[in-house]
Design a protein around this motif. Structure first.
Motif, PDB file in Angstrom:
ATOM      1  N   ALA A   2       0.856  -1.122   0.125  1.00 33.16           N
ATOM      2  CA  ALA A   2      -0.019  -0.047   0.135  1.00 33.16           C
ATOM      3  C   ALA A   2       0.693   1.269   0.057  1.00 33.16           C
ATOM      4  O   ALA A   2       0.460   2.176  -0.711  1.00 33.16           O
ATOM      5  N   ALA A   3       2.191   1.211   0.667  1.00 37.12           N
ATOM      6  CA  ALA A   3       2.877   2.466   0.696  1.00 37.12           C
ATOM      7  C   ALA A   3       3.246   2.758  -0.901  1.00 37.12           C
ATOM      8  O   ALA A   3       3.960   2.008  -1.808  1.00 37.12           O
ATOM      9  N   PRO A   4       3.410   4.039  -1.302  1.00 32.92           N
ATOM     10  CA  PRO A   4       3.448   4.583  -2.682  1.00 32.92           C
ATOM     11  C   PRO A   4       4.959   4.472  -2.858  1.00 32.92           C
ATOM     12  O   PRO A   4       5.451   4.064  -3.983  1.00 32.92           O
ATOM     13  N   GLY A   5       5.713   4.558  -1.655  1.00 37.31           N
ATOM     14  CA  GLY A   5       7.349   4.363  -2.071  1.00 37.31           C
ATOM     15  C   GLY A   5       7.699   3.098  -2.536  1.00 37.31           C
ATOM     16  O   GLY A   5       8.983   3.093  -3.148  1.00 37.31           O
ATOM     17  N   ARG A   6       6.849   2.024  -2.324  1.00 43.20           N
ATOM     18  CA  ARG A   6       7.367   0.761  -2.838  1.00 43.20           C
ATOM     19  C   ARG A   6       6.951   0.466  -4.226  1.00 43.20           C
ATOM     20  O   ARG A   6       7.251  -0.820  -4.580  1.00 43.20           O
ATOM     21  N   ALA A   7       6.256   1.104  -5.016  1.00 45.68           N
ATOM     22  CA  ALA A   7       5.976   0.911  -6.153  1.00 45.68           C
ATOM     23  C   ALA A   7       6.962   0.794  -7.221  1.00 45.68           C
ATOM     24  O   ALA A   7       6.801   0.145  -8.076  1.00 45.68           O
ATOM     25  N   ALA A   8       8.270   1.385  -7.080  1.00 47.32           N
ATOM     26  CA  ALA A   8       9.089   1.570  -8.083  1.00 47.32           C
ATOM     27  C   ALA A   8       9.819  -0.006  -8.051  1.00 47.32           C
ATOM     28  O   ALA A   8      10.324  -0.211  -9.140  1.00 47.32           O
TER      29      ALA A   8
END
Length: 474
Positions: free
Chosen positions: A44-50
């Motif tokens: 859910a954390a946006p920073g882990r999308a990469a």
């Protein structure tokens, strides 16, 4: 990678669980080569999308339909639209949100289905409970629904007319273009949940029942004819102890029966894995993923039953290396056989015996990849292993050509012979490295001898005396 089998409402499912690390990307590529649809699990954390960028690129290259499941939604701190925007930056496919989270304070307690416009409350360890749509969620749900219809209208003319006329389509009128757009890879549905608490898992299963393409559709997309002899594609090789050599294969055309011949190879058992335990079955139907036993000589990526091999991904070049050292040298013979089996199981892993340092070196996609390989190796052998950095065989050579002159004088009673020597040294051009040859060429040298003065006197025979060498004459 793990293989499992399950059944839901009478439908049989073959499931492949792939690790999420980029160092195991080849495992994911092998699974995508034989699957009908991929479920991308994102945090859910946006920073882990990469970290999901390489996975989305593989999906686009191989043309595999996909769903996105945003996990740990109960730990979401910000907005779900921020997570969706971060994921959209990693793929060229259009991501559409099919669920809108319901919050009570800062905690996500449920969701609203955008297509059916129904609200559900999460229950820990149980199926979600249907509730009335909260009035505060109507505006956000209408906004998400409009975005979904706009994305689907680009690929369906009937839905486009409804949108242009500002008419509200029925759920059935949305599911049909949604299924077609997902199968073609035009859009990717995004679902929410928390797998640890079984939240959203049942809704994911329902989406899979409706959205996963039929095996015949997937086979047709890969150019496989529906009629013909049994056809199977091996995508992984595994040595399972007492079970022997197992080849995980997708049955593109079936059925394949136990004991059948596939390209001259006899099938020595067919295994399924319900509840994680091996179960032997008499045959495998079309579309199933099973483990075929004792296919000696069949490598990963082989196609059995076809004139031309099917496309299969190749592993990337290795980027990391570690040397394996045994604690007890008496286990070297066992280590050699185990390394060979390990290389068969993981094509992205390379095993090299350095002839100069006498080290056994593993090449892989990263430290995590190699540590996992060493752990499997140690478990299979039952011996203690440790890893060290590979030794570097340093070489020395001259930087520029050098010429040396030497002069030899020797005084004798008869003459003064002189010998001059000239030696030139230069670095030889590098030769391609090979296991049986040095990687670096040693400096070559040449020498020429040129006596310019003096002459060796001839041997003379005098009366009453024997011939004496000139160097020993008085």
């Amino acid at each position: 990678m793990r293989l499992g089998h399950a059944s839901l409402t009478g439908d049989a499912w073959s499931l492949l669980d792939c690790p999420g690390s980029i160092e195991f990307a080849h495992d994911a590529a092998c699974a995508l080569a034989v699957c009908d649809l991929a479920v991308v699990v994102a945090e859910a954390a946006p920073g882990r999308a990469a970290g999901l960028g390489p996975v989305f690129r593989m999906l686009e290259e191989q043309g595999v339909p996909a769903l996105v499941f945003i996990n740990k939604i109960d730990q979401l701190d910000g907005r779900v639209r921020d997570t969706l925007a971060a994921l959209q930056g990693q793929t060229r496919r259009k991501l559409v949100l099919r669920q809108v989270p319901i919050r009570e304070g800062e905690t996500v307690t449920g969701y609203v289905d955008v297509v059916s416009e129904r609200a559900y409350r999460y229950r820990r360890g149980a199926a979600s409970e249907r509730i009335e749509l909260p009035p505060a969620m109507r505006e956000r749900e209408a906004e998400a629904r409009a975005e979904l219809l706009e994305a689907l209208a680009d690929h369906d003319d009937a839905l486009l007319e409804k949108v242009l006329e500002d008419l509200t389509p029925e759920p059935e009128e949305i599911y049909r273009p949604l299924h077609a757009s997902e199968a073609s890879g035009a859009v990717v549905s995004v679902l929410l949940g928390a797998a640890e608490h079984n939240n959203g898992v049942q809704r994911l299963w329902k989406a899979l029942r409706h959205d996963v393409p039929d095996p015949q559709e997937t086979a047709a997309g890969r150019g496989i004819a529906p009629e013909g002899p049994p056809l199977a594609q091996v995508f992984r090789t595994l040595h399972a102890g007492h079970a022997g050599r197992l080849s995980w294969a997708r049955i593109w055309r079936g059925p394949v029966k136990d004991g059948a011949q596939l390209d001259g190879h006899r099938v020595g058992g067919i295994h399924r894995f319900p509840n994680g335990e091996a179960q032997k079955v008499p045959e495998a139907a079309t579309g199933e993923i099973v483990a075929l036993g004792r296919l000696e000589g069949v490598t990963t990526g082989a196609t059995l039953g076809a004139d031309a091999p099917l496309d299969f991904p190749q592993p990337a070049a290795p980027v990391h290396a570690l040397a394996v050292v045994l604690e007890d040298r008496k286990d070297e013979v066992r280590l050699s056989g185990a390394l060979q089996r390990l290389a068969e199981e993981d094509p992205a892993l390379g095993v090299v015996l350095d002839p100069e340092s006498a080290q056994t070196i593993l090449h892989g996609q990263g430290e995590i990849h190699l540590r996992a390989a060493v752990e499997r190796l140690s478990t299979a052998l039952g011996v203690k292993l440790r890893t060290v950095r590979p030794q570097i065989a340093y070489r020395e050579t001259i930087r520029q050509p050098v010429t040396q002159h030497a002069r030899l004088k020797r005084q004798t009673w008869r003459s003064r012979p002189v010998c001059r020597r000239e030696a030139a040294y230069r670095a030889a051009p590098a030769r391609p490295a090979s296991p049986s040859r040095r990687r670096w060429s040693a400096a070559r040298c040449r020498a020429a001898s040129s006596p310019r003065w003096g002459r060796r006197p001839r041997r003379r025979r005098r009366r009453g005396r024997s011939a004496i060498p000139w160097s020993m004459s008085p």
